[in-house]
Design a protein around this motif. Structure first.
Motif, PDB file in Angstrom:
ATOM      1  N   ARG A 192       9.175  48.251  23.386  1.00  0.00           N
ATOM      2  CA  ARG A 192       8.756  48.761  24.701  1.00  0.00           C
ATOM      3  C   ARG A 192       9.127  50.233  24.859  1.00  0.00           C
ATOM      4  O   ARG A 192      10.228  50.643  24.501  1.00  0.00           O
ATOM      5  CB  ARG A 192       9.448  47.937  25.786  1.00  0.00           C
ATOM      6  N   PRO A 193       8.177  51.045  25.361  1.00  0.00           N
ATOM      7  CA  PRO A 193       8.465  52.490  25.540  1.00  0.00           C
ATOM      8  C   PRO A 193       9.642  52.684  26.493  1.00  0.00           C
ATOM      9  O   PRO A 193       9.860  51.881  27.399  1.00  0.00           O
ATOM     10  CB  PRO A 193       7.185  53.050  26.161  1.00  0.00           C
ATOM     11  N   PHE A 194      10.365  53.800  26.297  1.00  0.00           N
ATOM     12  CA  PHE A 194      11.559  54.075  27.111  1.00  0.00           C
ATOM     13  C   PHE A 194      11.254  54.048  28.604  1.00  0.00           C
ATOM     14  O   PHE A 194      12.015  53.517  29.405  1.00  0.00           O
ATOM     15  CB  PHE A 194      12.146  55.438  26.737  1.00  0.00           C
ATOM     16  N   ALA A 195      10.100  54.627  28.958  1.00  0.00           N
ATOM     17  CA  ALA A 195       9.776  54.782  30.373  1.00  0.00           C
ATOM     18  C   ALA A 195       9.626  53.431  31.068  1.00  0.00           C
ATOM     19  O   ALA A 195       9.815  53.319  32.278  1.00  0.00           O
ATOM     20  CB  ALA A 195       8.495  55.594  30.518  1.00  0.00           C
ATOM     21  N   GLU A 196       9.274  52.390  30.302  1.00  0.00           N
ATOM     22  CA  GLU A 196       9.025  51.083  30.931  1.00  0.00           C
ATOM     23  C   GLU A 196      10.234  50.155  30.868  1.00  0.00           C
ATOM     24  O   GLU A 196      10.134  48.975  31.181  1.00  0.00           O
ATOM     25  CB  GLU A 196       7.826  50.413  30.243  1.00  0.00           C
ATOM     26  N   ARG A 197      11.355  50.696  30.433  1.00  0.00           N
ATOM     27  CA  ARG A 197      12.534  49.821  30.357  1.00  0.00           C
ATOM     28  C   ARG A 197      13.297  49.864  31.683  1.00  0.00           C
ATOM     29  O   ARG A 197      14.231  50.624  31.855  1.00  0.00           O
ATOM     30  CB  ARG A 197      13.446  50.263  29.210  1.00  0.00           C
TER      31      ARG A 197
END
Lengths: 264, 248
Positions: B210-215
């Motif tokens: 999962r991309p950092f922004a969506e964590r």
């Protein structure tokens, strides 16, 4: 501590006012004591100042200041250099540290008066004895400061220096030296105070000029006012050396020690 | 690429690290998690080349690696800008140039108003940002971070983590970050490597796609719970109290 210029000015004035109150209180007690016990046992502040003015006009004071100053400073400088160098070596080498530490403790334990006796026996009466006594009593102080500085070098900063690949000279100038200076400087300030007092005491026994010799003369003449005048002079010299020389020097060399943000 | 090949280390009588194989590719962020005192810091120091491993090999062909320590390790007698420029000074960059480069970095990390402050005048979070700026200043392509945020309080930690993610991904810097906080590892890593209690051994590895922004927080807690369902991970984190009691 941040604040506008006027409020800081007021704070400074209040600080000065506090110190001034303390000084005035002290002078008042002195005056009261002099009234209570008579001006022979305890001459009042005005008598002392008058005696000081007398000494000054007779030209005795300036000569005495000069004699005491150069003896104290020479002994202090020699002790500062030798003590700092030895202390650094003792801090860096465990063996040398273990060997020198008891010597330093013993030296520190010898009362200054014993040094004066030895110095007079070894060098005869004169400046040499006073300078030597000053050096012998202040050396352990500077030694201890430098040794602590070298012993407490921060391993973690050294490791950081390794990570950033600081070359040896830069490691010394940027990390080791400022740390050691932060320990040596307070030791030097202490040593300077000791140097003045010991110089005066040595002069009492060993020399014919200087503030100590003036005190000896006052004792012979039972001139308590003159004795007070010499004491005032010593204290003034000590304060001038510390606040006029060492503290401003420290502020320049170690701006990071000042707690709040200064002006600008 | 940084490669640890069956690295082991014994300190005194006790084994600290046992047979670790680990690779970090350029631009990749790897988080090492493990309980306190499991040898993570030693592993990081081996990876940094601060000491040679007792066993195995450490191969580092990154152009330049630097380290961010748990406690900043700034020079107390140097102002903020000079602290950031320390590594540049070591490289022999002239004073004017290194200070202007430090100034640019300081602005980028939100330290622009404190350029002439000494470290003790800065908050813990700011000190850590200065340490980060100092590491970035030498154009490192690998950052080694030793619990860099563990001394910060919760709000500041979250802010610092966001800043780190942003810096790493924008510059394409690889990172090896050591932490004892599972959610921090899950937030900051492309890959999370779980270590056992001392001696440190790799017991689990997880790739976080999962991309950092969506964590977000919900994701972090779910992922941490999922990780803890692996028996090996749970042994590292949940059931080591008894062992500690026996050891002490």
């Amino acid at each position: 501590m941040k604040g506008s210029l006027p409020s800081r000015g007021v704070a400074t004035l209040l600080g000065w006012g506090g110190s001034l109150t303390g000084i005035l209180l002290f002078v008042a007690l002195w005056e009261w004591g002099s009234l209570a016990y008579g001006s022979f046992l305890l001459p009042g502040p005005r008598d002392a100042l008058a005696a000081l003015a007398g000494l000054w006009q007779a030209g005795e004071a300036a000569g005495a200041i000069w004699a005491t100053t150069w003896r104290a400073m020479l002994g202090f400088a020699l002790a500062g250099l030798a003590g700092t160098a030895l202390g650094l070596l003792a801090g860096m080498s465990r063996t040398l540290g273990r060997a020198l530490e008891p010597v330093s403790t013993v030296l520190l334990g010898i009362p200054p008066i014993a040094w004066i006796v030895l110095a007079i026996l070894w060098f005869g009466s004169g400046s040499m004895a006073a300078v030597y006594t000053v050096m012998a009593t202040t050396l352990p102080v500077t030694f201890a400061g430098a040794q602590m500085g070298a012993l407490t070098l921060d391993r973690r900063l050294q490791e950081m220096a390794e990570v950033f690949r600081l070359p040896p000279l830069m490691r010394f100038m940027d990390i080791t030296l400022p740390h050691i200076v932060s320990y040596v400087f307070p030791a030097l300030v202490t040593a300077l105070g000791v140097a003045w007092k010991v110089a005066v005491m040595a002069e009492l026994f060993a020399t014919e000029d200087g503030i100590g010799a003036g005190l000896a003369m006052a004792r012979v003449n039972l001139d308590t006012a003159a004795a007070m005048a010499w004491i005032v002079l010593v204290v003034a010299l000590l304060l001038a050396a510390e606040h006029g020389l060492l503290r401003p020097l420290q502020r320049r060399m170690e701006p990071w020690r000042q707690a709040g943000r200064g002006g600008h | 690429m940084l490669r640890l090949e069956s690295v082991g280390h014994v300190l005194g009588m006790s084994r600290i690290i046992d047979g670790i194989d680990l690779e970090i590719a350029p631009g990749e962020s790897v988080c090492l998690v493990g309980p306190s005192g499991c040898g993570k810091t030693t592993l990081l120091r081996l990876a940094a080349g601060l000491m040679p491993p007792g066993e195995g090999r450490v191969l580092d062909d990154f152009h330049r690696s630097t380290m961010v320590f748990q406690e900043g390790r700034l020079l107390p007698w140097r102002r903020l800008l000079d602290n950031i420029a320390l590594g540049l000074k070591a490289l022999g960059v002239p004073r004017g140039e290194r200070l202007s480069r430090a100034r640019v970095l300081a602005e980028e990390l939100g330290l622009g108003e404190r350029l002439d402050h000494f470290p003790h005048e800065l908050s813990g979070g700011m000190q850590q940002r200065v340490a980060l700026a100092r590491a970035l200043a030498v154009d490192a392509d690998l950052l080694l971070l030793d619990e860099p945020f563990s001394a910060l309080d919760v709000g500041m930690r979250s802010e610092a983590q966001a800043l780190l993610i942003d810096l790493l991904s924008r510059r394409g810097i690889a990172a090896l970050l050591v932490t004892h906080d599972l959610t921090e590892a899950l937030r900051l890593g492309h890959r999370v490597v779980v270590l056992s209690p001392s001696p440190a051994r790799i017991v689990h590895e997880e790739r976080i796609s999962r991309p950092f922004a969506e964590r977000d927080t919900a994701f972090l807690y779910e992922a941490a719970a999922a990780l803890l369902r692996h028996p090996a991970v749970a042994r590292s984190f949940l059931f080591h109290q008894d062992e500690e009691a026996v050891a002490s």
